[in-house]
Design an enzyme around this catalytic site. Sequence first.
Site, PDB file in Angstrom:
ATOM      1  CD  GLU A 262      33.734  15.867  92.435  1.00 56.30           C
ATOM      2  OE1 GLU A 262      34.673  15.773  91.627  1.00 56.30           O
ATOM      3  OE2 GLU A 262      33.099  14.871  92.838  1.00 56.30           O
ATOM      4  CD  GLU A 369      30.290  12.251  93.052  1.00 52.20           C
ATOM      5  OE1 GLU A 369      31.296  11.611  92.709  1.00 52.20           O
ATOM      6  OE2 GLU A 369      29.601  12.931  92.265  1.00 52.20           O
TER       7      GLU A 369
END
Length: 540
Positions: A262, A369
């Site tokens: 991220e 995820e």
Amino acid sequence: MSGKSRMMAMGWKMLAVILVVVLSVTTFHSNDVQAQDVWGIMKEARKLDEQGKYAEAINKYKQTLPEFEQTKQYGNLAQMYRSIGDDYVKLVNFDLAVVNYDKEAEYSAKANQTQISIAAKRKADMLRSNAQLFIETNAETVGAANTHGARFEPKNGALLGAYAELDPKVHNAQNSKPFYSDAFPEMTGKKHAAYLLYFKYGDSFSKLKTHIEYARKNGTALEIGLQPLKGLSEVNDNDYLRMLAKDVAEAGIPIFLRFANEMNGDWVPWHNDGPKAYIEKFRLVSKVFHEEAPDNVVMVWAPDRLPDYNIQDYYPGDDAVDWVGVSLYTIFNPSTDPLKQGEDRSSHVEKFDQIYKLYAARKPVFISEGGVAYMYPEKKQDKTDWAVYKTKEFYASLPMLYPRVKAVFWFDSNHDSTNRIKYYMLSANQKLLDAYKTSISNPFYLSSIGDESPIAYKPINNQSVGASVQKVSAYVKTWSATLSKVVYEIGGKPVAAVAQLPWTASINFAPYKGKKIDIVIKAYNQNKLITTQKVSVTVK
């Protein structure tokens, strides 16, 4: 030349000058009047809007378009298309609303109004209706079309994964009774191929000893989120990094090493170091692990889905990346509802589209995820039914729309981040758990590395289909947040009606052998017709 001739020539020149001046004045006056008319027409259109005369207002707005187009007033042009789109929404003609919102996005981009353009595109996408049809087939007929030959990559199908360490129903960190790799498959009804763990850069790998032991025992892989919480400056080719890589190699289990995930989002500390430093450190870590753990580690580069404008800035290069992952979450958000009815009309599965288009041709891609939340956290409103539909739609549609997806990890946790609880924990919501169990029962989703899906899907929009009984499934995208039924028609006659995603029906194409036919798809929500779509196929 005689004096008379000179005088005549001068006369003609003066006349020409006068004509130019007159024409210039006339043209200016004409444009000025036309401009005044444009603003007058807009005023009339606004008044018609206030009176609820939307069709008449649309016609008025349309009269302004040529002038704004000709004078390249793209900002005003975008506003007109937005007004037309809004009026079509009020007339419940969403297809034409989409056409005009797309135009708003186009012209606001030309006017350098980037955020307005993005918002307009989002409105259009939420109201856009389309349908894609697929034939379920034996995976052998697809062969290696969807594979890259990467380590741990199934030729067809997607590995099942989860983050389950924070679900107390399936894991007790104190005594390992239960342990997630034992209890999570029991709860969900299917063995999962891999589990996600987070690991702080600088810690000893011995902290993962128990996780490694259970992974060996249960035949599962680990996705390790290696996080440099002190920033990228602590990451260097030194004794610590080399020893960490050797310890990972010694573990002997398949490991997806997701370094500094991220990175495109400002909520992680390593974002502040910038793309150049990130790429340098990722390539360094990749080099060390490829050297020290070449047999059981793959390097995963995994941005968040948002922000999307800077994702490519952080890509470290094909030689350093083995798999591409992405964080993919959906939390109920009615603020962007173009109909202003308090609905979230976004598509969870289509949020994967950008990453797939950018990298699926080059690398195996996966949801590293993600999940769909069953609560609207800002209002503490239960959105279970919406979450159930979005979850089923996601797992049912992913194999058809994105066949090069090779792993999917569900984030099984209700965690608190920045005082905003995220509700993804399956054990806390029986309906969502049942939806998940139903979804992953599809044989496309695999329980172990080395497994292969026995089935695959072939798109048939404007393609050919065999003259026999075929198993047809559909991805139907509409403005409605959910659908309850899909009816298939051929030649004006219903041939199947289905009430479960992915709208799978067995259709006999033998009567249409040698013909080009239209399959009409009618989608309903609570017996209300939402959209009618048409797909053309040739029957072989």
